[in-house]
Design an enzyme around this catalytic site. Structure first.
Site, mmCIF file in Angstrom:
data_model
loop_
_atom_site.group_PDB
_atom_site.id
_atom_site.type_symbol
_atom_site.label_atom_id
_atom_site.label_comp_id
_atom_site.label_asym_id
_atom_site.label_seq_id
_atom_site.Cartn_x
_atom_site.Cartn_y
_atom_site.Cartn_z
ATOM 1 N N GLY A 175 17.886 23.170 37.550
ATOM 2 C CA GLY A 175 18.861 24.459 36.585
ATOM 3 C C GLY A 175 18.730 23.939 35.191
ATOM 4 O O GLY A 175 18.473 23.383 34.957
ATOM 5 N N GLY A 176 18.220 25.928 34.155
ATOM 6 C CA GLY A 176 17.558 25.560 33.429
ATOM 7 C C GLY A 176 16.272 26.442 33.000
ATOM 8 O O GLY A 176 16.061 26.771 33.627
ATOM 9 N N HIS B 215 5.225 19.008 31.590
ATOM 10 C CA HIS B 215 5.255 19.212 30.156
ATOM 11 C C HIS B 215 5.676 18.693 29.256
ATOM 12 O O HIS B 215 5.329 18.314 28.195
ATOM 13 C CB HIS B 215 5.477 20.647 29.731
ATOM 14 C CG HIS B 215 4.780 22.161 30.580
ATOM 15 N ND1 HIS B 215 3.553 21.679 30.339
ATOM 16 C CD2 HIS B 215 4.939 22.496 31.818
ATOM 17 C CE1 HIS B 215 2.942 23.169 31.809
ATOM 18 N NE2 HIS B 215 3.996 23.007 32.168
ATOM 19 N N TYR C 90 10.275 23.081 25.846
ATOM 20 C CA TYR C 90 10.427 23.133 26.915
ATOM 21 C C TYR C 90 10.496 21.958 27.144
ATOM 22 O O TYR C 90 11.428 20.983 27.867
ATOM 23 C CB TYR C 90 9.566 23.772 27.333
ATOM 24 C CG TYR C 90 9.867 23.938 29.517
ATOM 25 C CD1 TYR C 90 10.591 24.691 29.938
ATOM 26 C CD2 TYR C 90 8.811 23.561 30.151
ATOM 27 C CE1 TYR C 90 11.066 24.068 31.247
ATOM 28 C CE2 TYR C 90 8.909 23.232 31.543
ATOM 29 C CZ TYR C 90 10.073 23.414 31.634
ATOM 30 O OH TYR C 90 10.384 23.055 32.963
ATOM 31 N N ARG D 49 -7.324 24.336 37.057
ATOM 32 C CA ARG D 49 -5.837 23.440 36.445
ATOM 33 C C ARG D 49 -5.119 22.809 37.538
ATOM 34 O O ARG D 49 -4.850 22.241 37.763
ATOM 35 C CB ARG D 49 -5.346 23.771 35.510
ATOM 36 C CG ARG D 49 -4.040 22.593 34.953
ATOM 37 C CD ARG D 49 -3.032 23.127 33.699
ATOM 38 N NE ARG D 49 -2.309 22.815 33.865
ATOM 39 C CZ ARG D 49 -0.878 23.064 34.307
ATOM 40 N NH1 ARG D 49 -1.173 24.021 34.919
ATOM 41 N NH2 ARG D 49 -0.173 21.985 34.119
#
Lengths: 276, 276, 276, 276, 276, 276
Positions: free
Chosen positions: D78-79, D119, D142, D180
């Site tokens: 979650g998020g 990321h 993020y 990518r």
């Protein structure tokens, strides 16, 4: 030396206490324990105040167990000090050290300072700089026995929490007498400083540290042992002129020059007399 | 298996040849030597063609020297196969292995393949991936003896040029029977493949390789041993359902689960009977 | 091969296009460019559709500049293919490669794929596994020239942004014919696959990759080049039986066996004729 | 998938269960727990047998604590799923994850599987191969929040023994749609396989693993996570032709091409609306 | 300086002896050899006792061979001292150094001390700390030629046993005059100390060492060269106030500030005049 | 201190300027800027010449943006100085630091010096020596927030070119008062020296440096930060006798002794008051 105002330890056992290094520590560690227990096969001289003397062979398990009672710290110097037949190495260094560690475990000793040696890694080249994590490369049966005790002590820490500092001593003599010792020399005082730091450091786990003085020429990177706070005060450098004058230009390809172990790396090994 | 058309070696000695692993190699290595010399303390069964049998104790130096004549390759499996009293470990694994290496040196053996063990590094955590250069962390006296022979063999290579491949065997059994063995299992056939590669590789120097099958779950990075060309053909994966069904959910904090050595890392050690 | 539907590049220059490897790429790269420019000192055969042929010496700067116009990708195979006198190495590999890189810079070429060699690192031991970041250890003047171009190409990337992939080719021949080539063999098809990947990868910066097929026996860890996505489809393994049957058991201490460079590491070097 | 015969866990909580990945796990983990607790801010659809549904915001501490009772394993997806204003990242990813970990600690959860992301390390270059021990280099707020949770989970393990597996997910979508993603693509099924392995591995401590499928092109070295036994079964390779046909030749110097984070590394960041 | 009582060497050749560094060594090495052979293209001034002067171009092979007879140690400083056209670099640094090494090999020279340069690794960032094992990253054609000789010398050691110490000289000038030189400055006296240590160390094999004084600001980790025992006695620090007063606040993003090579990393390269 | 003759910077902002460290820098940095902007929630005392005072909360974005105009360098000390509830850590250290970095970016600040902490890596063992590249291992929520800002600052450098030096401060107090602080102590003067070097170094990119004085006992290897040229002038050693006399022999297995973070690693964490 680490500054202290009263003895932090109850009873420090020094094995091999009759030898040159043992004599150095017998004097230097006096302020650090209420009692010093001294052991050797050779005579230990007159007993001083607060000393307990044990003339015994470390290969004798009962003798070792007998003297370990009440000990909280051990400086383990005892054993054959150079290459010898396998039988001698086996009895003195392997069986003897096992007895020391097993007794230490059973009697709740807190920490062992073990006199390991450059000969545990003597087949690295002189021109290489090594730290304490490189794979062991012993240069002799003597060196193999040093790696045995380093690994044995690791086992006693990993399984039983018995801490150890293994000091890979270079050349601990009154002064350097050849060009290799300009790198490996460890003064008696610096050896004592290092042992004191190994005793006084709050939490060592299992640690390996190289033991030499503040010599410009050096084989070793002691960064991993920074927590010990060992700062040598002596240096082989002041003997350099004397050493250069007294020794010939070396052959860079001779094993005794090329390898950190010096002549140990060059010599063959002893035939066990009974083996012939 | 490496393809061969005629035996490349004169005489391969297999120590510990009566055990399970010895029996596997006794069959598998038959095409690779004109003669197989087999040694064990236990009975070796009927002598087959081109075999020489020696029922002897490796701690008996004369017996070891006696059977080493004419040998060009050694597979050294002999010794105590699990934790035991220090005296047993000393005699079987330390003295016995010294005898094997010293005889090999004196008789000009080319290479020794040594059955080392996961227990030489058994105190690394299961969740760690280690290669062959990490410092040894034995989980038992048995494991300490394995590190002794690894270092002894390094010495024999560095000083005398006697090559060795030390195989850190995981769990070499008919099939995996617990969850840890889903990582450590080495099939008998893969063990034979690995030994053949260790024999056939042109130049090994001194090498350490981990021995397990092609298991999805794995503790070890064998990249350093890529030159051996060992490619396992079996896998513990096909036994996974059976293992999961037969074994309970493990406690991640129990030493036998947390450490690569499994129960060896969790158990205390044997009291030497004569020590009490 | 990377799947494509239309030529992604305008004009690919292949130097050394008349040699065995050049011929392989002349065919394989046809779909990847609207035009193929082919260069060699030797005759290049009949000109095919969309081809431009240049018979020239790379040491001739003007000739190199002349053929670089409009080129967007270069495959640089040209130069002396094995050890030679220093003068030949200097002219063919050092001056010639400088001309290629300088012309590429001036004409805005996007990327150069350079045929480097195992001989740039030929003095590592066969039993060592190395990645692309180890210091270069050339085994010959030929190998030194390969390190020269690897470093030159790094300079052109760091200063001018000209990308390069340096492929350290093992043994690119129709099939492996000795035991060392069971490790180093690179099939023609795998070589073409690797070059295509080096062309098609979006952003390579400056990269060094080892070039061999999917051989069980291996010297090299290509992890650092994972982004290229090179997956060899051939293997020396299927020739192993033939190679074992046709070649003798090697001496592990001979330089041609002990070192990755094989005979290049064992041979002395050429006397420059004019030097006597 | 790991073979099982009965549910090994009592109650697995999946946060973010209404998203694409959550839906995949909702189905795939059904056999692994007696009860599945599912949480999301978005509607979770119809409740199936053995499911408990919680529509709540993870930033609401009481709601999180309320649903954690009886849970033994957590999959924390979650998020906010991509770059957003700092306020959104703060509430959804930082405060929300703290609530999940603190509740897990207080209720004795055994292990958390956390959906971290490429990321967290998106500013490494595509041409670099990285393992899980490199310093984090987030490419966005993020990404910074992902490093926050990785470090938070390390703290909860080091201090409280709460185990975590942080999965740095590449691109988990139905199929790769740009060049990518030929490197970063993680199929839904492989994602489920990886989560199952993270649940079933006996002892994980605190582990970071990269999550992609068996793609030839790759940024990551997952060796450190070998103990998980994750073996992807899918590959981006089969989509390569389609991707090449649909996408232009990339500019190697554009940040979205040069860095592993792709467009996240190229874009600026969101202005917090209320901040102006 | 290493203390000596009589000249340990027969004949030390210094190439580039007419330059600033050559003049320093011409004086400093006088006590270390019975004879000093001095070579340069420029005039060498008056011949002093025990000196032999050779005005010659190192690109002239016969001249180099002619002066190498009887030489046991070489200090190789000769060549273009900064960026130049490729033709000049080729003749002076590449061909000239090959001649020096090949002559040294043929005449049995024991060791070469080579004046390499920071420009062999000038594209590392100033904020990075590098040791001698990092891949070379030259910042100029001059720097590429330095990497050529480093690799050539490695080859001569690996194949022929000719030892070398490659000294990557920072900025060897009377005093530091810009902020970068607060890191890279090497005093003339420290340069002489370093060369003496390189001569006197018993066994160097092939070694790379960074050459700067005891400056607080530093790019380099010389740990790998600890065996040389080089301890600089000077420091750029005492010039810091002067340098800060005379130089502007730098732009951290300018290549001459960002990279260790300084202006060499920022400048384009020379067009070869004949190339137009 | 770095010698300067006139202020090199326009306006240095110090956050947390009312605390002990802020007061040290308020005096020490006076010569380095034409204007000092000082910020804190607590009163900042009388305004001195060239000072601008801002009493504000860093969690207040507008206040932070308001004081950042015209600032070229930031020393960011502000925030909760030790473990606290998550809410306090979140507001003071996470939101506050985001505001500082985002304002710095928008107003073109050149560099931020950030007061990170040993607690960012406090779960490494005291007996380990770590450098700045090891994975973070925070020992508290406070430590987690320090890792957050380290990673946030990395992001601002990688994406926007805003330079940062993160100083992992050990124990910055008037003098060391326990045995752990014999390793971690950083004198006020050394802290100022380190900040000055972080300001004056030409190009820092993103750098992490450990902050302690020249203590013999040490946890940290600062080699990676050699370019800063930080040389501490003070040492905890002179307080050792006093510390030994006043503190008991430590238990090596207690978390506060075993881990670098000391009591932070041993304590549980704060319950957020509103969470109950």
């Amino acid at each position: 030396m680490t500054a202290i105002s009263k003895p932090p330890f109850e009873n420090i056992l020094i094995t091999g206490a009759a030898g040159a290094l043992g004599s150095v520590l017998r004097a230097a560690l006096r302020p650090y324990a209420k009692k010093l227990t001294l052991s050797d096969r050779a005579p230990l001289g007159a007993q001083r105040e607060n000393e307990v003397l044990h003339e015994c062979d470390l290969a004798n398990r009962d003798a070792v167990f007998n003297m370990m009672k009440g000990v909280d710290m051990v400086i383990h110097l005892g054993g054959a000090p150079r290459e010898n037949t396998f039988q001698v190495i086996l009895d003195s260094n392997i069986v003897g050290s096992y007895n020391v560690y097993e007794a230490a475990r059973q009697f709740g000793v807190k920490r062992v300072i073990y006199a390991s040696s450059v000969h545990a890694i003597g087949f690295y080249e002189s021109a290489q700089t090594i730290d304490a994590n490189v794979p062991q490369r012993p240069d002799s049966l003597y060196g193999v026995s040093k790696t045995f005790v380093e690994n044995l002590s690791r086992y006693y820490y990993d399984k039983f929490g018995l801490e150890s500092v293994c000091v890979r001593i270079g050349s601990c003599f009154p002064k350097p007498v050849d060009r290799r010792m300009l790198a490996t020399w460890l003064s008696y005082d610096d050896f004592a400083r290092l042992c004191v730091r190994a005793l006084m450091t709050p939490s060592v786990g299992h640690m390996i540290v190289y033991g030499n003085s503040n010599n410009s020429v050096n084989f070793w990177d002691n960064t991993e042992a920074a927590y010990l706070g060992y700062r040598p005060q002596d240096s082989a450098d002041k003997f350099a002129a004397e050493v250069y004058a007294n020794t010939p230009l070396p052959d860079p390809k001779h094993p005794a020059v090329k390898y950190q172990g010096g002549s140990f790396a060059a010599d063959g090994h002893f035939e066990d007399p009974k083996a012939s």
